[in-house]
Design a protein around this motif. Structure first.
Motif, PDB file in Angstrom:
ATOM      1  N   ALA A  41      34.947 -15.347 118.964  1.00  0.00           N
ATOM      2  CA  ALA A  41      35.820 -15.202 120.130  1.00  0.00           C
ATOM      3  C   ALA A  41      36.192 -16.575 120.654  1.00  0.00           C
ATOM      4  O   ALA A  41      35.456 -17.554 120.459  1.00  0.00           O
ATOM      5  CB  ALA A  41      35.125 -14.394 121.228  1.00  0.00           C
ATOM      6  N   VAL A  42      37.326 -16.647 121.321  1.00  0.00           N
ATOM      7  CA  VAL A  42      37.720 -17.849 122.066  1.00  0.00           C
ATOM      8  C   VAL A  42      37.198 -17.700 123.483  1.00  0.00           C
ATOM      9  O   VAL A  42      37.374 -16.652 124.111  1.00  0.00           O
ATOM     10  CB  VAL A  42      39.248 -18.039 122.046  1.00  0.00           C
ATOM     11  CG1 VAL A  42      39.669 -19.166 122.987  1.00  0.00           C
ATOM     12  CG2 VAL A  42      39.721 -18.342 120.624  1.00  0.00           C
ATOM     13  N   ALA A  43      36.545 -18.746 123.978  1.00  0.00           N
ATOM     14  CA  ALA A  43      35.881 -18.665 125.278  1.00  0.00           C
ATOM     15  C   ALA A  43      36.752 -19.137 126.434  1.00  0.00           C
ATOM     16  O   ALA A  43      36.374 -18.975 127.593  1.00  0.00           O
ATOM     17  CB  ALA A  43      34.585 -19.478 125.254  1.00  0.00           C
ATOM     18  N   SER A  44      37.892 -19.747 126.135  1.00  0.00           N
ATOM     19  CA  SER A  44      38.766 -20.275 127.183  1.00  0.00           C
ATOM     20  C   SER A  44      39.827 -19.263 127.567  1.00  0.00           C
ATOM     21  O   SER A  44      40.378 -18.558 126.708  1.00  0.00           O
ATOM     22  CB  SER A  44      39.433 -21.571 126.707  1.00  0.00           C
ATOM     23  OG  SER A  44      38.457 -22.545 126.382  1.00  0.00           O
ATOM     24  N   ALA A  45      40.117 -19.191 128.852  1.00  0.00           N
ATOM     25  CA  ALA A  45      41.157 -18.281 129.333  1.00  0.00           C
ATOM     26  C   ALA A  45      42.501 -18.666 128.711  1.00  0.00           C
ATOM     27  O   ALA A  45      42.823 -19.836 128.566  1.00  0.00           O
ATOM     28  CB  ALA A  45      41.248 -18.352 130.858  1.00  0.00           C
ATOM     29  N   GLY A  46      43.258 -17.673 128.313  1.00  0.00           N
ATOM     30  CA  GLY A  46      44.549 -17.947 127.694  1.00  0.00           C
ATOM     31  C   GLY A  46      44.489 -18.136 126.201  1.00  0.00           C
ATOM     32  O   GLY A  46      45.518 -18.218 125.536  1.00  0.00           O
ATOM     33  N   GLY A  47      43.265 -18.205 125.636  1.00  0.00           N
ATOM     34  CA  GLY A  47      43.120 -18.296 124.194  1.00  0.00           C
ATOM     35  C   GLY A  47      43.419 -19.674 123.651  1.00  0.00           C
ATOM     36  O   GLY A  47      43.497 -20.661 124.379  1.00  0.00           O
ATOM     37  N   SER A  48      43.614 -19.729 122.335  1.00  0.00           N
ATOM     38  CA  SER A  48      43.876 -20.988 121.641  1.00  0.00           C
ATOM     39  C   SER A  48      45.067 -20.813 120.711  1.00  0.00           C
ATOM     40  O   SER A  48      45.157 -19.808 119.997  1.00  0.00           O
ATOM     41  CB  SER A  48      42.648 -21.390 120.817  1.00  0.00           C
ATOM     42  OG  SER A  48      42.985 -22.372 119.858  1.00  0.00           O
TER      43      SER A  48
ATOM     44  N   VAL B   9      35.108 -20.631 129.604  1.00  0.00           N
ATOM     45  CA  VAL B   9      34.711 -22.029 129.470  1.00  0.00           C
ATOM     46  C   VAL B   9      35.874 -22.845 128.922  1.00  0.00           C
ATOM     47  O   VAL B   9      36.435 -22.517 127.883  1.00  0.00           O
ATOM     48  CB  VAL B   9      33.503 -22.198 128.518  1.00  0.00           C
ATOM     49  CG1 VAL B   9      33.106 -23.670 128.439  1.00  0.00           C
ATOM     50  CG2 VAL B   9      32.319 -21.375 128.977  1.00  0.00           C
ATOM     51  N   SER B  10      36.231 -23.876 129.642  1.00  0.00           N
ATOM     52  CA  SER B  10      37.184 -24.873 129.163  1.00  0.00           C
ATOM     53  C   SER B  10      36.629 -26.236 129.525  1.00  0.00           C
ATOM     54  O   SER B  10      35.818 -26.363 130.447  1.00  0.00           O
ATOM     55  CB  SER B  10      38.562 -24.678 129.803  1.00  0.00           C
ATOM     56  OG  SER B  10      39.119 -23.435 129.430  1.00  0.00           O
ATOM     57  N   GLY B  11      37.055 -27.258 128.834  1.00  0.00           N
ATOM     58  CA  GLY B  11      36.556 -28.586 129.131  1.00  0.00           C
ATOM     59  C   GLY B  11      37.645 -29.628 129.045  1.00  0.00           C
ATOM     60  O   GLY B  11      38.832 -29.306 128.912  1.00  0.00           O
TER      61      GLY B  11
ATOM     62  N   PRO C 102      39.686 -12.578 119.596  1.00  0.00           N
ATOM     63  CA  PRO C 102      39.331 -11.938 120.867  1.00  0.00           C
ATOM     64  C   PRO C 102      38.992 -12.991 121.917  1.00  0.00           C
ATOM     65  O   PRO C 102      38.550 -14.101 121.588  1.00  0.00           O
ATOM     66  CB  PRO C 102      38.092 -11.108 120.514  1.00  0.00           C
ATOM     67  CG  PRO C 102      37.941 -11.154 119.050  1.00  0.00           C
ATOM     68  CD  PRO C 102      38.755 -12.275 118.516  1.00  0.00           C
ATOM     69  N   LEU C 103      39.184 -12.639 123.182  1.00  0.00           N
ATOM     70  CA  LEU C 103      38.805 -13.514 124.286  1.00  0.00           C
ATOM     71  C   LEU C 103      37.419 -13.110 124.777  1.00  0.00           C
ATOM     72  O   LEU C 103      37.182 -11.942 125.092  1.00  0.00           O
ATOM     73  CB  LEU C 103      39.823 -13.427 125.425  1.00  0.00           C
ATOM     74  CG  LEU C 103      41.241 -13.894 125.105  1.00  0.00           C
ATOM     75  CD1 LEU C 103      42.120 -13.811 126.361  1.00  0.00           C
ATOM     76  CD2 LEU C 103      41.241 -15.314 124.568  1.00  0.00           C
ATOM     77  N   LEU C 104      36.528 -14.067 124.858  1.00  0.00           N
ATOM     78  CA  LEU C 104      35.162 -13.776 125.274  1.00  0.00           C
ATOM     79  C   LEU C 104      35.126 -13.210 126.691  1.00  0.00           C
ATOM     80  O   LEU C 104      34.309 -12.348 127.009  1.00  0.00           O
ATOM     81  CB  LEU C 104      34.315 -15.048 125.168  1.00  0.00           C
ATOM     82  CG  LEU C 104      32.806 -14.914 125.295  1.00  0.00           C
ATOM     83  CD1 LEU C 104      32.253 -13.795 124.426  1.00  0.00           C
ATOM     84  CD2 LEU C 104      32.138 -16.234 124.922  1.00  0.00           C
ATOM     85  N   GLY C 105      36.053 -13.678 127.536  1.00  0.00           N
ATOM     86  CA  GLY C 105      36.102 -13.186 128.909  1.00  0.00           C
ATOM     87  C   GLY C 105      36.491 -11.723 129.025  1.00  0.00           C
ATOM     88  O   GLY C 105      36.181 -11.078 130.032  1.00  0.00           O
ATOM     89  N   GLU C 106      37.159 -11.187 128.005  1.00  0.00           N
ATOM     90  CA  GLU C 106      37.498  -9.762 128.010  1.00  0.00           C
ATOM     91  C   GLU C 106      36.342  -8.909 127.497  1.00  0.00           C
ATOM     92  O   GLU C 106      36.249  -7.728 127.822  1.00  0.00           O
ATOM     93  CB  GLU C 106      38.752  -9.526 127.170  1.00  0.00           C
ATOM     94  CG  GLU C 106      40.009 -10.161 127.763  1.00  0.00           C
ATOM     95  CD  GLU C 106      41.242  -9.919 126.921  1.00  0.00           C
ATOM     96  OE1 GLU C 106      41.103  -9.349 125.811  1.00  0.00           O
ATOM     97  OE2 GLU C 106      42.349 -10.301 127.359  1.00  0.00           O
ATOM     98  N   ILE C 107      35.460  -9.527 126.706  1.00  0.00           N
ATOM     99  CA  ILE C 107      34.294  -8.818 126.181  1.00  0.00           C
ATOM    100  C   ILE C 107      33.136  -8.896 127.174  1.00  0.00           C
ATOM    101  O   ILE C 107      32.424  -7.911 127.410  1.00  0.00           O
ATOM    102  CB  ILE C 107      33.877  -9.425 124.831  1.00  0.00           C
ATOM    103  CG1 ILE C 107      35.031  -9.345 123.824  1.00  0.00           C
ATOM    104  CG2 ILE C 107      32.639  -8.725 124.266  1.00  0.00           C
ATOM    105  CD1 ILE C 107      34.851 -10.219 122.607  1.00  0.00           C
ATOM    106  N   VAL C 108      32.973 -10.086 127.765  1.00  0.00           N
ATOM    107  CA  VAL C 108      31.938 -10.319 128.788  1.00  0.00           C
ATOM    108  C   VAL C 108      32.673 -10.736 130.062  1.00  0.00           C
ATOM    109  O   VAL C 108      32.981 -11.914 130.240  1.00  0.00           O
ATOM    110  CB  VAL C 108      30.945 -11.413 128.338  1.00  0.00           C
ATOM    111  CG1 VAL C 108      29.849 -11.617 129.397  1.00  0.00           C
ATOM    112  CG2 VAL C 108      30.336 -11.080 126.990  1.00  0.00           C
TER     113      VAL C 108
END
Length: 318
Positions: free
Chosen positions: A218-225, A243-245, A232-238
């Motif tokens: 999954a991609v952990a950053s909002a808006g994906g990559s 997380v972005s940096g 999948p977006l991790l924020g939609e699963i959890v």
């Protein structure tokens, strides 16, 4: 009258220093091992800025303590602009707030922002032959065997540590952190399955995902990559997880404003080079320029965000 005269002389000295800067090769000090995202960014930007500054920009790797060994070296060195820290979000905004972390310096007080270079999207990865093909499967395994699923970190106070601990809290599981001196040294263990997963900069793992050595869950950053538009977006699963940096340049406290401006201008020009832009994007990195004031605002926002996560999740240093 005397105070005004002293201030004028200081400003005059700073302007003269900036006009002559750099008179010798300056250094970018990277606090993580060679081969990781931060090291790659440092070397690409050093290459691009060398002709702009008229001196070869040298990259020095001083890994350890989530970048704090390098940060201390820069903070305690001369405030002349000849050594800048390649500063990631974790070192500047997470470590200073983490209970139990022994800090040799106070990064927000001892270092000053110079410019932002990179916005870093994050992803969750496991070995290419791992038994988990989804976040749900990994979480189920962690739930079934508390402490048996491990995650790689770049040390206490790193974004990777906070991400793993936060994921464990939000999913009601117990997961085991495994610290490394950066994510490049962690990769062989993740690929071999000795360490279960990592949530880290996409730039750290894009090559191994492409080769099949790693599987992106999954991609952990909002808006994906843009590299993984169908992931999948991790924020939609959890729900609530994101997380972005970023990676920037920071200097010792007292760095003259004209020298800050000289470095910031070089960063801005370097990020207009089509070749550098393409190489960064091909490596899973998103160029983002902010001047010193912009980076200061970003730091303040991230300190507030991660401070809240640390308190709510009761996260401590490893």
């Amino acid at each position: 009258m005397m105070r005004a005269l002293l201030l004028f002389l200081m400003l005059l000295s700073g302007a003269a220093q900036a006009q002559d800067f750099p008179a010798r090769p300056p250094r970018l000090v990277a606090g993580f091992a060679a081969g990781g995202t931060l090291d790659i960014v440092a070397r690409l930007m050093a290459e691009a800025m060398s002709p702009l500054l008229g001196q070869r920009v040298v990259v020095e790797n001083r890994p350890g303590a989530n970048g704090l060994i390098a940060a201390e070296g820069v903070a305690r060195g001369p405030a002349d602009g000849y050594a800048l820290l390649v500063c990631p979000m974790g070192t500047m905004t997470i470590s200073p707030q983490l209970p139990g972390a022994a800090l040799p310096i106070d990064p927000p007080k001892d270092l000053v922002p110079v410019a932002t270079m990179i916005a870093a999207q994050h992803a969750m990865v496991v070995a290419g032959n791992a038994p988990w093909h989804s976040v749900a499967e990994l979480v189920a395994a962690a739930r079934a065997g508390p402490g048996t699923v491990s995650y790689a970190t770049a040390g206490a106070g790193s974004g990777q540590q906070l991400s793993g601990a936060w994921l464990a809290r939000l999913t009601g599981t117990e997961m085991t952190p495994v610290p490394y001196r950066g994510m490049a040294p962690a990769m062989p263990d993740i690929i071999a399955g000795r360490t279960g997963f990592a949530i880290t900069n996409i730039g750290d793992v894009a090559g191994q995902v492409a080769s099949g050595e790693l599987r992106l869950l999954a991609v952990a950053s909002a808006g994906g990559s843009p590299l993984y538009p169908r992931a999948p977006l991790l924020g939609e699963i959890v729900p609530g997880f994101e997380v972005s940096g970023w990676i920037g340049l920071c200097g010792p406290r007292g760095l003259p404003e004209p020298v800050v401006a000289r470095w910031a201008a070089a960063v801005a020009q370097a990020l207009e080079d089509p070749t550098i832009l393409a190489r960064l994007r091909d490596g899973g990195m998103t160029p983002r320029y902010e001047d010193a004031a912009g980076l200061a605002r970003t730091m303040a926002a991230d300190r507030a965000k991660w401070g809240k996560v640390i308190r709510e999740a009761n996260i401590r240093a490893e």
